[in-house]
Design an enzyme around this catalytic site. Structure first.
Site, PDB file in Angstrom:
ATOM      1  N   CYS A   1      44.799  29.386  10.476  1.00  0.00           N
ATOM      2  CA  CYS A   1      45.497  27.971  10.376  1.00  0.00           C
ATOM      3  C   CYS A   1      46.414  28.748   9.603  1.00  0.00           C
ATOM      4  CB  CYS A   1      44.458  27.103   9.117  1.00  0.00           C
ATOM      5  SG  CYS A   1      45.286  26.117   7.938  1.00  0.00           S
ATOM      6  N   LEU A   2      47.975  28.238   8.997  1.00  0.00           N
ATOM      7  CA  LEU A   2      48.802  29.620   8.408  1.00  0.00           C
ATOM      8  C   LEU A   2      48.220  29.032   6.679  1.00  0.00           C
ATOM      9  CD1 LEU A   2      51.920  27.831  10.454  1.00  0.00           C
ATOM     10  CD2 LEU A   2      51.202  30.109  10.261  1.00  0.00           C
TER      11      LEU A   2
END
Ligand code: ZN
Length: 170
Positions: free
Chosen positions: A90-91
Site C-alpha cells: 500500500c502506498l
C-alpha cells in the site's frame, strides 16, 4: 498535481469517506491528481483519502486491456465463493507486504465522472485491487485484515514512528 500520500497511522486514513454528489470540474481535477500521484509512485491503485480528500473516489490501473478506471461511489454488489490472496502492499504503508484473503471475483457498481451508473465484474488482481481501494473509503488499510500476530510481524519492518506504530498495531 502530484500530492503527498498520507502514511499510516495518519488519522486521515481512518475516516469513512463521504459520497460524491457533484460531478463537476473539481471531481475531474481530483481524478487527474489521483492518476498523476499513483503513476508517480508506481502504484496500481489509489483512493482519495490517501491524498487527504475524504470522498468516495478511487482510481485503478492494473494493466487491464480496457485501460485504467476511475470509480466514484463504488459499492461491491456481489462476491465469489472463491477466496484468493496476493502479496499486497500500500502506498500508505511503504515497504510493508502481506498476503490478504480476498474474494477472487466481485461485481462492483459505481458512477463514472459524469455520474452515469456503471457496473463491472472484476477478477483476480483487479478484484483484489478494487477490494483494497474500497477498504480505504471505509477507513481501513490492508493490515487491518491480518491476525494480530501477523500484523505485528509485518509491521516490524515499518519505517514509521516506532511507538505510535506499535500502539496502533495492537
Ligand atoms: Zn492502499
Amino acid at each position: 498535481m502530484i500530492h503527498n500520500i498520507l502514511t499510516w497511522p495518519d488519522p486521515g486514513l481512518r475516516r469513512h469517506a463521504a459520497p460524491v454528489s457533484a460531478f463537476d470540474a473539481h471531481l475531474r481535477a481530483l481524478v487527474d491528481d489521483l492518476f498523476e500521484t499513483m503513476y508517480a509512485t508506481q502504484g496500481i491503485g489509489i483512493a482519495a483519502p490517501q491524498i487527504g480528500v475524504s470522498l468516495r473516489v478511487v482510481v485503478i490501473d492494473c494493466g487491464e486491456p480496457d485501460g485504467p478506471i476511475a470509480l466514484v461511489n463504488p459499492e461491491i454488489v456481489a462476491v465469489s465463493e472463491e477466496i484468493i490472496s496476493f502479496g499486497e502492499g500500500c502506498l500508505s504503508l511503504p515497504d510493508v507486504f502481506a498476503e490478504v484473503d480476498r474474494y477472487a471475483a466481485i461485481e462492483v457498481r459505481y458512477q463514472d465522472l459524469n455520474g452515469a451508473p456503471q457496473q463491472r465484474v472484476a477478477e483476480d488482481l483487479l478484484a483484489v485491487c478494487v477490494q483494497h481501494e474500497l477498504d480505504h473509503l471505509n477507513g481501513m488499510v490492508f493490515i487491518d485484515r491480518l491476525g494480530r500476530l501477523e500484523r505485528l510481524m509485518v509491521m516490524s519492518n515499518y519505517q514509521g514512528d516506532g511507538e505510535a506504530v506499535l500502539d496502533a498495531a495492537t
